[in-house]
Design a protein around this motif. Structure first.
Motif, short mmCIF file in Angstrom:
data_model
loop_
_atom_site.label_atom_id
_atom_site.label_comp_id
_atom_site.label_asym_id
_atom_site.label_seq_id
_atom_site.Cartn_x
_atom_site.Cartn_y
_atom_site.Cartn_z
N TRP A 38 0.77 -1.09 -0.07
CA TRP A 38 0.15 -0.22 0.04
C TRP A 38 0.86 1.20 0.00
N THR A 43 -1.46 -2.00 -6.89
CA THR A 43 -1.59 -1.56 -5.49
C THR A 43 -3.07 -1.14 -5.20
N PRO A 44 -3.69 -1.74 -4.10
CA PRO A 44 -2.89 -2.52 -3.30
C PRO A 44 -3.03 -4.24 -3.75
#
Length: 199
Positions: A86, A161-162
């Motif tokens: 993250w 991401t994530p």
């Protein structure tokens, strides 16, 4: 994918379609080509479980958390570990933070650990994010060399991401969630399944 997870994923996706009336989200390539500068590339939501006999080698990683503590894969051997990649400006990361914390609170006394891997921010920003979003588990700051992400990427694709991984007691990746977590129950089921495996 187990029947329970498939049902949970289908229910979440049907709910999302009913609420938004939108088509499936853009692919990673489309997002890159569009260059909308939103600060992240969100993956099409996917859940993948890996059978015990098909898992790769244990992941040997080491990093330093936002509070300056050194952690490594060895610290988590014998436990189930959830690893979440993250960074603070990632919109989906903000949305899923309470769900990750919910599952962490549910399992932290049952031999399960959580570890974030922040791929962009300095420690002060990561600490501020944790405070603002009530996240109580630590995160490795992986900005300078990206070595923690690289080590995990050698055994499983980390293309968005994530991304959230569930690592078994031997340190092997047992499940992978690409993109924003859609509900805490999906991650909870994955953790419970890995936790239920014979040590």
């Amino acid at each position: 994918m187990t029947c329970r997870i498939m049902v949970a994923v289908v229910a979440v996706l049907l709910g999302a379609i009913a609420l938004t009336g939108c088509a499936a989200s853009d692919s990673l390539a489309q997002q890159y080509q569009e260059g909308d500068e939103k600060g992240y590339i969100s993956g099409d939501f996917q859940v993948q479980e890996i059978a015990a006999g098909e898992r790769g080698d244990p992941v040997a990683f080491e990093g330093v958390t936002e509070t300056g503590e050194t952690v490594s894969g060895d610290d988590y051997r014998g436990e189930v570990l959830v690893v979440n990649f993250w960074y603070a400006a990632c919109g989906p990361c903000i949305v899923e933070a309470p769900m990750l914390e919910e599952v962490w609170q549910e399992y932290q006394d049952q031999g399960v650990s959580f570890l974030g891997v922040n791929t962009y921010d300095q420690p002060a920003t990561a600490l501020s994010f944790a405070r603002d979003n009530n996240v109580t588990y630590p995160s490795v700051i992986d900005v300078n060399d990206g070595k923690v992400k690289l080590v995990f990427a050698q055994v499983t694709p980390i293309q968005a991401t994530p991304t959230t991984l569930v690592v078994d007691r031997e340190g092997r990746v047992a499940a992978r969630i690409i993109g924003q977590l859609q509900s805490a129950s999906i991650l909870s089921t994955l953790v419970r399944d890995v936790l239920g495996e014979s040590p």
